[in-house]
Design a protein around this motif. Structure first.
Motif, PDB file in Angstrom:
ATOM      1  N   ASN A 159     -15.418   8.003 -24.170  1.00  0.00           N
ATOM      2  CA  ASN A 159     -14.022   8.296 -24.504  1.00  0.00           C
ATOM      3  C   ASN A 159     -13.590   9.533 -24.890  1.00  0.00           C
ATOM      4  N   ARG A 160     -14.598  10.743 -24.413  1.00  0.00           N
ATOM      5  CA  ARG A 160     -14.079  12.026 -24.780  1.00  0.00           C
ATOM      6  C   ARG A 160     -14.472  12.968 -23.462  1.00  0.00           C
ATOM      7  N   ARG A 161     -15.734  12.796 -22.775  1.00  0.00           N
ATOM      8  CA  ARG A 161     -15.848  13.805 -21.607  1.00  0.00           C
ATOM      9  C   ARG A 161     -16.448  12.955 -20.378  1.00  0.00           C
ATOM     10  N   TRP A 162     -16.252  13.396 -19.351  1.00  0.00           N
ATOM     11  CA  TRP A 162     -16.660  12.693 -18.118  1.00  0.00           C
ATOM     12  C   TRP A 162     -16.881  13.843 -17.154  1.00  0.00           C
ATOM     13  N   MET A 163     -17.852  13.604 -16.344  1.00  0.00           N
ATOM     14  CA  MET A 163     -18.109  14.719 -15.312  1.00  0.00           C
ATOM     15  C   MET A 163     -18.169  14.008 -13.974  1.00  0.00           C
ATOM     16  N   LEU A 164     -17.792  14.709 -12.835  1.00  0.00           N
ATOM     17  CA  LEU A 164     -17.620  14.240 -11.365  1.00  0.00           C
ATOM     18  C   LEU A 164     -19.133  14.207 -10.989  1.00  0.00           C
ATOM     19  N   GLY A 165     -19.118  13.164 -10.060  1.00  0.00           N
ATOM     20  CA  GLY A 165     -20.297  13.077  -9.539  1.00  0.00           C
ATOM     21  C   GLY A 165     -20.260  12.347  -8.060  1.00  0.00           C
ATOM     22  N   ARG A 166     -21.217  12.291  -7.043  1.00  0.00           N
ATOM     23  CA  ARG A 166     -21.111  11.527  -5.982  1.00  0.00           C
ATOM     24  C   ARG A 166     -22.203  10.684  -6.009  1.00  0.00           C
ATOM     25  N   LEU A 167     -21.919   9.670  -5.504  1.00  0.00           N
ATOM     26  CA  LEU A 167     -23.136   8.843  -5.064  1.00  0.00           C
ATOM     27  C   LEU A 167     -23.838   9.056  -3.957  1.00  0.00           C
ATOM     28  N   PRO A 168     -25.288   8.809  -4.058  1.00  0.00           N
ATOM     29  CA  PRO A 168     -25.864   9.106  -2.964  1.00  0.00           C
ATOM     30  C   PRO A 168     -25.819   8.378  -1.547  1.00  0.00           C
ATOM     31  N   GLY A 169     -26.391   8.466  -0.413  1.00  0.00           N
ATOM     32  CA  GLY A 169     -26.343   7.827   0.757  1.00  0.00           C
ATOM     33  C   GLY A 169     -27.023   6.756   0.896  1.00  0.00           C
ATOM     34  N   ARG A 170     -28.199   6.764  -0.208  1.00  0.00           N
ATOM     35  CA  ARG A 170     -29.125   5.592  -0.153  1.00  0.00           C
ATOM     36  C   ARG A 170     -29.492   5.335  -1.707  1.00  0.00           C
ATOM     37  N   ARG A 171     -29.885   3.989  -1.741  1.00  0.00           N
ATOM     38  CA  ARG A 171     -30.253   3.614  -3.147  1.00  0.00           C
ATOM     39  C   ARG A 171     -31.474   4.301  -3.525  1.00  0.00           C
ATOM     40  N   GLY A 172     -31.177   4.379  -4.832  1.00  0.00           N
ATOM     41  CA  GLY A 172     -32.592   5.368  -5.475  1.00  0.00           C
ATOM     42  C   GLY A 172     -32.688   6.569  -5.601  1.00  0.00           C
TER      43      GLY A 172
END
Length: 114
Positions: A60-73
């Motif tokens: 509820n205070r801070r979030w960072m942008l991320g991007r999911l990888p192309g493959r699991r793990g």
């Protein structure tokens, strides 16, 4: 109430629907119209990997942008230069990136692309 639309993941995105963009810009956290809910569902469940996501740094205070990888793990790609202190701003930023990825059209959100 969250409604699961069976066909929403295949719902076509019409890049001329600027009304949906403006609805999201005005109220990133909702409530949303049926068409915007379908669009958001499509954006969240399109393809495998490479989707932008929000990573909670402080609840509820801070979030960072991320991007999911192309493959699991594989590790999630993070963008430490894209920290948000407003969930509405964070949701809007992710919407803008997903819109561009799916329509090829860039929306001006006032921030540099990651």
């Amino acid at each position: 109430m969250l409604v699961n639309y069976a066909d929403a993941a295949h719902w076509p995105i019409d890049p001329t629907r600027q009304d949906l963009v403006e609805e999201m810009r005005a109220s990133p956290r909702g409530p949303h119209s049926d068409d915007l809910r379908k669009l958001l569902h499509r954006m969240r469940w399109t393809g495998v990997g490479k989707r932008h996501v929000l990573i909670v740094l402080e609840p509820n205070r801070r979030w960072m942008l991320g991007r999911l990888p192309g493959r699991r793990g594989a590790p999630v790609e993070t963008f430490p230069n894209r920290i948000f202190t407003s969930l509405a701003e964070a949701e809007w930023a992710v919407f803008v990136m997903r819109w561009e990825a799916l329509t090829g059209q860039r929306l001006d959100d006032g921030t540099p692309a990651p």
